[in-house]
Design an enzyme around this catalytic site. Structure first.
Site, mmCIF file in Angstrom:
data_model
loop_
_atom_site.group_PDB
_atom_site.id
_atom_site.type_symbol
_atom_site.label_atom_id
_atom_site.label_comp_id
_atom_site.label_asym_id
_atom_site.label_seq_id
_atom_site.Cartn_x
_atom_site.Cartn_y
_atom_site.Cartn_z
ATOM 1 C CG HIS A 35 -2.040 -1.016 1.062
ATOM 2 N ND1 HIS A 35 -2.984 -1.240 2.024
ATOM 3 C CD2 HIS A 35 -2.362 -1.858 0.040
ATOM 4 C CE1 HIS A 35 -3.837 -2.153 1.620
ATOM 5 N NE2 HIS A 35 -3.485 -2.552 0.407
ATOM 6 C CB CYS A 80 -6.088 -1.063 5.157
ATOM 7 S SG CYS A 80 -4.418 -1.732 5.167
ATOM 8 C CD GLU A 120 -1.553 3.760 3.797
ATOM 9 O OE1 GLU A 120 -1.296 3.114 2.746
ATOM 10 O OE2 GLU A 120 -2.692 3.797 4.295
ATOM 11 N NE ARG A 180 -6.648 0.238 -31.794
ATOM 12 C CZ ARG A 180 -7.932 0.541 -31.591
ATOM 13 N NH1 ARG A 180 -8.534 0.216 -30.459
ATOM 14 N NH2 ARG A 180 -8.617 1.179 -32.522
ATOM 15 N NE ARG A 195 -12.307 2.945 -26.052
ATOM 16 C CZ ARG A 195 -12.296 2.618 -27.335
ATOM 17 N NH1 ARG A 195 -11.250 1.959 -27.843
ATOM 18 N NH2 ARG A 195 -13.291 2.943 -28.116
#
Ligand SMILES: Nc1c(/N=C/[C@H](O)[C@H](O)[C@H](O)COP(=O)(O)O)[nH]c(=O)[nH]c1=O
Ligand SMILES: Nc1c(N[C@@H]2O[C@H](COP(=O)(O)O)[C@@H](O)[C@H]2O)[nH]c(=O)[nH]c1=O
Ligand SMILES: [Zn+2]
Length: 363
Positions: free
Chosen positions: A51, A76, A53, A208, A185
Site C-alpha cells: 500500500h 487499512c 503508506e 491501445r 478506457r
C-alpha cells in the site's frame, strides 16, 4: 512551511499517477513529512502489492520516527492481500496521521482511525476530503451499491450527430480526443457498447492509443446474439468479451462464440437485455467502473433508467447536418424540456479543437 492541504495535494498527485492500475483497490497516495521536510512518498501501484503508506514509510526509514504521514485514504486495518497499514504506522513511530477521507469499505470504515488513536497517535481527518473522494468515485460507489460506477461517453458533431445515416463516423473528434478516450478506457474496468456499434464500427474497444494501456473487459448488449463470428471483439486474446443476451438468442451462434472464448450471459426471458441485471453481474465480478460508449439507443436506455452517474461529451467543431443523422440519445420522444436530465458540477476542457463537457447526474 507547507500547510496540510499542500502535502495532501502532493499525496493526491501521487495517487492519481497510478490511475487505471489499482482496481479493484482504490488509488492511494502517501507522503511522510518531518520538520517541514518530505522524507518519504509513495503510491499504491497495483492490487496485491504494498500500500501507499508502506512505500512512503519504507522510504523514510528511521526518519519516520516522530513524523507526520499524509494519506489520501484512511489507512487499512485488516489483513487483505497485504498486512494492515495501521500496524506499520504504529511500529514506525509516526506521531501524527493526516487523512483525506474515510475508507467506506466495511472492512475498514473508521476502524483504521480508531486503531491509530488507541495507539496514542494524533489523527486529523478530512483534509481535501472532496478531492480525495472524487479520486476514487468508482471505488466508493461500488462499495456503497455493489454496482459499477457508470460513466457515459459520447462524441458528437457541433450539430449533435454521432454518425451519418450510412453509419459512417470516422472520425468526428481528433487524435487528441481519441487518445484521451483511450486513457478513459484504461481507467475503466469495463466498456459497454450495443450490437449496432459492433455492426457499424467493428470496434476493438481496447486502450491501445496510450502506452501500457490496460484493456477493459468488453461488454456487448446483444439481445438476439447477432454479433458476427469474425467481429474484432470476438478476438479475446487481447481482452475478455462478455456478451449479455436473452432467451431469444441464436443458440448455434452462442456455441460458436463460446468456442472462441467469448462469455455469453443471458439476462432472463425478456426480448431486451435487463440493464439492472447487467450492472449487478458486473458488480459481483468486481467491475468497479463501467464506460458506456454506446450508440443513441443504448445511451437512451441507460439514461432513461437512471443508471448513469457521470457524462463525458466530446463536441467536435464540425457541422454534419441531415435530419436523419443519428444523435447521442435516441429512445422515446419527450414532450417537455423539463423532463431533460441536468448535469451538475460541470467542467469544460478542450482537446485541440474539440471541447469536452463533463458532469454528474444524481447518484
Ligand atoms: N467515431 C468516434 C467515436 N466512436 C466510437 C465508437 O463507439 C467506436 O468505439 C469507435 O469506432 C472506435 O473504435 P475502436 O474501439 O477504437 O476500435 N468515438 C470518439 O470519441 N470519436 C469519434 O470520432
Ligand atoms: N490501496 C490501499 C488501501 N486499500 C484498502 O485495502 C483493501 C485492499 O487490501 P489488500 O487486498 O491487502 O491490498 C481495499 O479494499 C481498501 O479497503 N488501503 C490503504 O491503507 N492503503 C492503500 O494504498
Ligand atoms: Zn493499507
Amino acid at each position: 512551511m507547507k500547510a496540510h492541504e499542500d502535502w495532501m495535494r502532493l499525496a493526491l498527485e501521487l495517487a492519481r499517477a497510478a490511475t487505471g492500475q489499482t482496481s479493484p483497490n482504490p488509488m492511494v497516495g502517501a507522503v511522510v513529512v518531518k520538520n517541514g521536510k518530505m522524507v518519504g512518498a509513495g503510491a499504491h501501484l497495483k492490487a496485491g502489492t504494498p500500500h501507499a503508506e508502506v512505500h512512503a514509510i519504507d522510504m523514510a526509514g528511521h526518519e519516520a520516527e516522530g513524523s507526520t504521514i499524509y494519506v489520501t485514504l484512511e489507512p487499512c486495518n485488516h489483513i487483505g492481500r497485504t498486512p494492515p497499514c495501521t500496524e506499520k504506522i504504529i511500529a514506525s513511530g509516526i506521531r501524527r496521521v493526516v487523512i483525506g477521507t474515510v475508507d467506506p469499505d466495511e472492512k475498514v470504515r473508521g476502524r483504521g482511525i480508531a486503531r491509530l488513536r488507541d495507539a496514542g497517535i494524533e489523527v486529523i481527518e478530512g483534509v481535501l476530503a472532496e478531492e480525495c473522494q472524487r479520486l476514487n468515485e468508482a471505488y466508493f460507489f461500488h462499495r456503497r451499491t455493489g454496482r459499477p460506477f457508470v460513466t457515459l461517453k459520447t462524441a458528437m458533431t457541433l450539430d449533435g450527430k454521432i454518425a451519418t445515416v450510412t453509419g459512417d463516423s470516422r472520425w468526428i473528434t481528433g487524435e487528441a480526443s481519441r487518445e484521451h478516450v483511450h486513457l478513459m478506457r484504461h481507467q475503466h474496468d469495463a466498456i459497454l457498447v450495443g450490437i449496432q456499434t459492433v455492426l457499424f464500427d467493428d470496434p476493438k474497444l481496447t486502450a491501445r492509443l496510450i502506452p501500457g494501456g490496460n484493456h477493459p473487459v468488453r461488454v456487448i448488449l446483444d439481445s438476439r446474439l447477432q454479433t458476427p463470428l469474425d467481429a474484432a471483439i470476438t478476438e479475446v486474446s487481447e481482452a475478455p468479451t462478455w456478451i449479455f443476451t436473452t432467451e431469444e438468442r441464436d443458440r448455434e451462434r452462442e456455441r460458436r462464440l463460446r468456442d472462441k472464448g467469448v462469455r455469453i450471459v443471458s439476462t432472463g426471458t425478456a426480448s431486451r437485455v435487463d440493464l439492472e441485471k447487467v450492472l449487478e453481474v458486473l458488480g459481483k465480478e468486481g467491475i468497479l467502473s463501467l464506460l458506456i460508449e454506446g450508440g443513441g439507443t443504448v445511451n437512451a436506455a441507460f439514461l432513461q433508467q437512471g443508471l448513469v452517474q457521470k457524462v463525458i461529451a466530446f463536441i467536435a467543431p464540425r457541422l454534419l447536418g441531415g435530419k436523419d443523422s443519428p444523435t447521442p440519445v435516441e429512445g422515446e420522444n419527450p414532450h417537455r424540456m423539463q423532463s431533460s436530465l441536468s448535469l451538475k458540477d460541470v467542467r469544460v476542457t478542450q482537446f485541440d479543437q474539440d471541447i469536452c463537457v463533463t458532469g454528474y447526474l444524481d447518484a
